[in-house]
Design a protein around this motif. Structure first.
Motif, PDB file in Angstrom:
ATOM      1  N   ILE A 176       0.731  -1.002   0.161  1.00  8.68           N
ATOM      2  CA  ILE A 176       0.161   0.230   0.053  1.00  8.68           C
ATOM      3  C   ILE A 176       1.025   1.151  -0.068  1.00  8.68           C
ATOM      4  O   ILE A 176       0.481   2.336  -0.690  1.00  8.68           O
ATOM      5  CB  ILE A 176      -1.221   0.247   1.009  1.00  8.68           C
ATOM      6  N   ARG A 177       2.013   1.459   0.926  1.00  7.80           N
ATOM      7  CA  ARG A 177       2.809   2.160   0.630  1.00  7.80           C
ATOM      8  C   ARG A 177       3.326   2.776  -0.429  1.00  7.80           C
ATOM      9  O   ARG A 177       3.506   3.685  -0.965  1.00  7.80           O
ATOM     10  CB  ARG A 177       3.913   2.118   2.055  1.00  7.80           C
ATOM     11  N   ALA A 178       4.068   2.135  -1.202  1.00  8.69           N
ATOM     12  CA  ALA A 178       4.520   1.434  -2.972  1.00  8.69           C
ATOM     13  C   ALA A 178       3.527   1.617  -3.492  1.00  8.69           C
ATOM     14  O   ALA A 178       3.913   3.270  -4.559  1.00  8.69           O
ATOM     15  CB  ALA A 178       5.573   0.455  -2.759  1.00  8.69           C
ATOM     16  N   TYR A 179       2.636   1.380  -3.730  1.00  6.52           N
ATOM     17  CA  TYR A 179       1.431   2.364  -4.243  1.00  6.52           C
ATOM     18  C   TYR A 179       0.896   3.501  -4.668  1.00  6.52           C
ATOM     19  O   TYR A 179       1.159   4.101  -5.575  1.00  6.52           O
ATOM     20  CB  TYR A 179      -0.002   1.021  -4.339  1.00  6.52           C
ATOM     21  N   VAL A 180       1.121   3.921  -3.123  1.00  5.84           N
ATOM     22  CA  VAL A 180       0.609   5.264  -2.842  1.00  5.84           C
ATOM     23  C   VAL A 180       1.300   6.227  -3.297  1.00  5.84           C
ATOM     24  O   VAL A 180       1.405   7.102  -3.847  1.00  5.84           O
ATOM     25  CB  VAL A 180       0.303   5.795  -1.729  1.00  5.84           C
ATOM     26  N   SER A 181       3.328   5.522  -3.184  1.00  4.20           N
ATOM     27  CA  SER A 181       4.194   6.623  -3.673  1.00  4.20           C
ATOM     28  C   SER A 181       4.292   6.822  -5.137  1.00  4.20           C
ATOM     29  O   SER A 181       4.675   7.713  -5.850  1.00  4.20           O
ATOM     30  CB  SER A 181       5.676   6.194  -2.511  1.00  4.20           C
ATOM     31  N   GLU A 182       3.697   5.360  -5.558  1.00  3.66           N
ATOM     32  CA  GLU A 182       4.250   5.844  -7.011  1.00  3.66           C
ATOM     33  C   GLU A 182       3.505   6.303  -8.298  1.00  3.66           C
ATOM     34  O   GLU A 182       3.931   6.652  -9.349  1.00  3.66           O
ATOM     35  CB  GLU A 182       4.262   3.712  -8.230  1.00  3.66           C
ATOM     36  N   PHE A 183       2.162   6.095  -7.390  1.00  2.10           N
ATOM     37  CA  PHE A 183       0.826   6.880  -8.059  1.00  2.10           C
ATOM     38  C   PHE A 183       0.398   8.386  -7.427  1.00  2.10           C
ATOM     39  O   PHE A 183      -0.518   8.661  -7.937  1.00  2.10           O
ATOM     40  CB  PHE A 183      -0.486   5.756  -8.501  1.00  2.10           C
ATOM     41  N   LYS A 184       1.485   8.388  -6.464  1.00  2.35           N
ATOM     42  CA  LYS A 184       1.176   9.803  -6.273  1.00  2.35           C
ATOM     43  C   LYS A 184      -0.018  10.690  -4.785  1.00  2.35           C
ATOM     44  O   LYS A 184      -1.054  11.267  -5.592  1.00  2.35           O
ATOM     45  CB  LYS A 184       1.018  10.934  -7.158  1.00  2.35           C
ATOM     46  N   ARG A 185      -0.398   9.010  -4.317  1.00  2.00           N
ATOM     47  CA  ARG A 185      -1.908   9.707  -3.664  1.00  2.00           C
ATOM     48  C   ARG A 185      -1.611   9.652  -1.852  1.00  2.00           C
ATOM     49  O   ARG A 185      -2.201   9.773  -1.661  1.00  2.00           O
ATOM     50  CB  ARG A 185      -2.477   7.986  -3.516  1.00  2.00           C
ATOM     51  N   TRP A 186      -0.180  10.127  -1.912  1.00  2.17           N
ATOM     52  CA  TRP A 186      -0.681  10.761  -0.551  1.00  2.17           C
ATOM     53  C   TRP A 186      -1.411  11.501   0.257  1.00  2.17           C
ATOM     54  O   TRP A 186      -1.826  11.767   0.885  1.00  2.17           O
ATOM     55  CB  TRP A 186       0.951  11.195  -0.176  1.00  2.17           C
ATOM     56  N   ASN A 187      -1.629  12.761  -1.079  1.00  2.61           N
ATOM     57  CA  ASN A 187      -2.374  13.361  -0.073  1.00  2.61           C
ATOM     58  C   ASN A 187      -4.399  12.676  -0.148  1.00  2.61           C
ATOM     59  O   ASN A 187      -5.299  13.906  -0.604  1.00  2.61           O
ATOM     60  CB  ASN A 187      -2.131  14.525  -0.530  1.00  2.61           C
ATOM     61  N   SER A 188      -4.573  11.594  -0.909  1.00  2.00           N
ATOM     62  CA  SER A 188      -5.538  11.487  -1.108  1.00  2.00           C
ATOM     63  C   SER A 188      -6.277  10.998  -0.118  1.00  2.00           C
ATOM     64  O   SER A 188      -5.403  10.514   1.159  1.00  2.00           O
ATOM     65  CB  SER A 188      -6.106   9.621  -2.356  1.00  2.00           C
ATOM     66  N   PRO A 189      -7.544  10.842   0.047  1.00  2.00           N
ATOM     67  CA  PRO A 189      -8.696  10.279   1.929  1.00  2.00           C
ATOM     68  C   PRO A 189      -8.210   8.782   0.992  1.00  2.00           C
ATOM     69  O   PRO A 189      -8.760   8.448   0.213  1.00  2.00           O
ATOM     70  CB  PRO A 189     -10.094  10.755   1.399  1.00  2.00           C
ATOM     71  N   LYS A 190      -8.103   8.029   2.364  1.00  2.89           N
ATOM     72  CA  LYS A 190      -7.484   6.925   2.367  1.00  2.89           C
ATOM     73  C   LYS A 190      -8.735   6.027   3.278  1.00  2.89           C
ATOM     74  O   LYS A 190      -9.207   5.980   4.186  1.00  2.89           O
ATOM     75  CB  LYS A 190      -5.878   6.300   2.633  1.00  2.89           C
ATOM     76  N   PHE A 191      -8.647   4.932   2.290  1.00  6.24           N
ATOM     77  CA  PHE A 191      -9.791   4.086   2.524  1.00  6.24           C
ATOM     78  C   PHE A 191      -9.218   2.551   2.432  1.00  6.24           C
ATOM     79  O   PHE A 191      -8.646   2.331   1.843  1.00  6.24           O
ATOM     80  CB  PHE A 191     -11.276   3.388   2.365  1.00  6.24           C
ATOM     81  N   LEU A 192      -9.676   1.965   3.946  1.00  2.00           N
ATOM     82  CA  LEU A 192      -8.977   0.167   3.352  1.00  2.00           C
ATOM     83  C   LEU A 192     -10.587  -0.913   3.497  1.00  2.00           C
ATOM     84  O   LEU A 192     -11.845  -0.130   4.274  1.00  2.00           O
ATOM     85  CB  LEU A 192      -8.223  -0.682   4.827  1.00  2.00           C
ATOM     86  N   SER A 193     -10.958  -2.093   2.936  1.00  2.00           N
ATOM     87  CA  SER A 193     -12.699  -2.531   3.045  1.00  2.00           C
ATOM     88  C   SER A 193     -11.532  -3.742   2.967  1.00  2.00           C
ATOM     89  O   SER A 193     -10.992  -4.332   2.055  1.00  2.00           O
ATOM     90  CB  SER A 193     -13.665  -2.314   2.113  1.00  2.00           C
ATOM     91  N   GLY A 194     -12.193  -4.772   3.903  1.00  2.00           N
ATOM     92  CA  GLY A 194     -11.728  -5.857   4.580  1.00  2.00           C
ATOM     93  C   GLY A 194     -13.139  -6.882   4.621  1.00  2.00           C
ATOM     94  O   GLY A 194     -13.728  -6.155   4.960  1.00  2.00           O
ATOM     95  N   GLU A 195     -12.861  -7.853   3.885  1.00  2.00           N
ATOM     96  CA  GLU A 195     -13.714  -9.402   4.630  1.00  2.00           C
ATOM     97  C   GLU A 195     -13.062 -10.441   5.137  1.00  2.00           C
ATOM     98  O   GLU A 195     -12.526 -10.161   4.950  1.00  2.00           O
ATOM     99  CB  GLU A 195     -14.635  -9.102   3.136  1.00  2.00           C
ATOM    100  N   SER A 196     -14.244 -11.063   6.303  1.00  2.00           N
ATOM    101  CA  SER A 196     -13.414 -11.864   7.066  1.00  2.00           C
ATOM    102  C   SER A 196     -11.906 -11.443   7.557  1.00  2.00           C
ATOM    103  O   SER A 196     -12.130 -11.090   8.577  1.00  2.00           O
ATOM    104  CB  SER A 196     -13.644 -13.095   6.118  1.00  2.00           C
TER     105      SER A 196
END
Length: 507
Positions: A186-206
């Protein structure tokens, strides 16, 4: 001796002054771990357009591998992911991003991806059963893409995700290992695609909710990545609520309202139920009151106690008084799914108690297979993800897509040896540190994998500060573990989720 004491003192000083991070029960590390970093992308990208929530959305799909290495540049793993991102967004602050995964451990993200969250989904009956094969993939008007960009993650050894060549898979397969690797992705994705300043959510099941709770601490304390919201679908963060064993009475209490809901659904009770919500509330109160106190007595129950227990449990489960007596008034899942409709020679599903199956041996103690998995969802979802990634998204690989795999076994719980995993404390601490973090729990009444009453119990024992209790919300649906396979529940869930995004992001 003094030199030895000084060495200890120096070590203690380093520990006290170091930044710590927490990933769950029993986990606190003063030393910063060697993180995984992106080394290269191997993806297919395409542009798409569709109507969602009365809006035409133009979006890009990115499907493929993010190769990960350690800080020394040694290849460690390749994560498969599928991302959906809205086109023409100039400021990342204006567009939320949600990272999504299922559980298992050993499950790919196929269920949430193709079941109700992504822009394309598998067509099922409105009740959530399979249609005749070959199956059909259709547009999903309930997709969350109108509210957030979506990134579906397959943890290592699920989907197409694998360790790098020569790497020991065990470094990724465990509670701590999984949270570290997924958190680093997740950290790598956020850095690579320049999303550090986006509101961030998680969604998991089970088990993905277990992962979400752990990530709420790991991302926040390890990387300073503070989340806006978490959507917990069919949650488990305290495994003591689910682990049936002799001498441990808690799960029998936690499951009783779900048994009652399923028995009512199949008209298996001595009295017809007209108001399901009111009936479930009645059973809730009995479970945490008289039933809990009766079980506490153990073999000190009187004949009158046993008669009262048998009467109530028969009313609430439909099981015979004789059978209940033989079980010491403690009903296990594996027995319930076989016993409830034994007179009709039918079994009920564990993932979804609405769905029925047929066994060869009607006298057996447990069912031969879970009809809500093998009969209802496994075939359609397997077709959907394999066809969709290859044909529509254009990503090619010779690997088999691991839907729900045993490749992750054994799963390492060394962080909680001789204990039950309970990482709800990690979630509590994350909310106390970040009081803007909101969490919504989505519960199916007919879910025997993660019963809703156990989720309520867990949240009630998090001991959140009174001023933060409204950070938690609970939603309920007349469906099972995969809430979204039931069309009316999917529609209601989508409405609730859209309102949740709006509430969390409201200034």
């Amino acid at each position: 001796m003094m030199k030895y004491l000084n060495t200890i003192a120096a070590a203690l000083l380093m520990m006290c002054c170091s930044i710590t991070y927490s990933m769950g029960q029993g986990i606190s590390a003063a030393a910063t771990p060697n993180q995984l970093m992106m080394s290269k992308l191997e993806v297919s990208e395409k542009n798409h357009s569709m109507l969602i929530n009365n809006k035409t959305l133009n979006y890009k799909t990115t499907a493929g591998f993010m190769h990960m290495s350690n800080e020394e540049g040694k290849d460690k793993a390749r994560f498969f992911f599928t991302a959906y991102t809205l086109n023409n967004v100039s400021n990342p602050k204006d567009r939320p991003i949600t990272f999504i995964f299922n559980g298992g451990p050993g499950s790919s993200s196929v269920w949430l991806h193709m079941g109700g969250l992504g822009p394309r989904m598998i067509k099922m009956t409105d009740d959530g059963e399979a249609t005749q094969p070959p199956y059909e993939i259709i547009n999903n008007p309930n997709s969350w893409l109108d509210k957030s960009d979506l990134v579906f993650i397959d943890p290592i050894e699920t989907g197409y995700s694998r360790p790098a060549e020569g790497e020991d898979k065990r470094q990724f397969l465990g509670y701590v290992e999984d949270i570290s690797s997924v958190g680093d992705f997740i950290r790598a994705y956020v850095s690579e695609f320049k999303r550090w300043n986006s509101p961030k959510f998680l969604s998991g099941e089970s088990y993905g909710t277990t992962r979400s709770a752990g990530l709420s601490g790991y991302l926040q304390d390890r990387y300073g990545m503070y989340l806006n919201g978490i959507i917990m679908i069919s949650a488990v963060t305290n495994f003591a609520t689910l682990n049936f064993s002799r001498g441990h009475d808690l799960p029998y209490i936690m499951y009783l309202p779900t048994y009652a809901a399923i028995a009512a659904y199949h008209n298996a009770l001595p009295n017809k139920i007209t108001d399901v919500d009111a009936f479930i509330e009645e059973v809730r109160q009995y479970a945490k009151g008289e039933y809990a106190s009766m079980l506490m007595k153990g073999d000190q129950l009187t004949a009158a106690d046993k008669a009262k227990l048998a009467d109530k449990l028969h009313q609430y489960t439909g099981l015979s008084k004789e059978y209940l007596d033989h079980t010491h008034y403690r009903i296990q899942i594996s027995r319930f799914v076989k016993e409830l409709l034994r007179d009709k020679q039918q079994t009920v599903g564990r993932l979804d108690g609405r769905i029925l199956g047929l066994d060869y041996d009607h006298a057996g103690e447990g069912y031969e297979f879970d009809p809500s998995y093998s009969k209802a969802i496994y075939g359609p979802y397997s077709m959907a993800i394999n066809d969709y990634i290859n044909r529509e998204l254009g990503f090619q690989t010779n690997l088999a897509y691991e839907i729900l795999t045993g490749r992750v076994r054994p799963w390492n719980y060394n962080n909680v040896q001789n204990q039950y995993l309970n990482n709800s404390e990690t979630l509590r601490l994350a909310i106390h540190k970040n009081p803007y973090l909101k969490v919504m729990f989505i519960n199916g009444y007919y879910d025997l994998a993660t019963p809703f009453f156990a989720t309520e119990y867990t949240v009630d024992h998090m001991m959140l500060a009174p001023e933060l209790k409204n950070n938690i919300s609970m939603k309920y649906y007349e469906s099972g573990h995969m809430v979204y396979i039931h069309k009316p529940s999917l529609d209601k869930m989508t409405k609730d989720v859209r309102e949740f995004y709006d509430e969390v992001l409201r200034k």
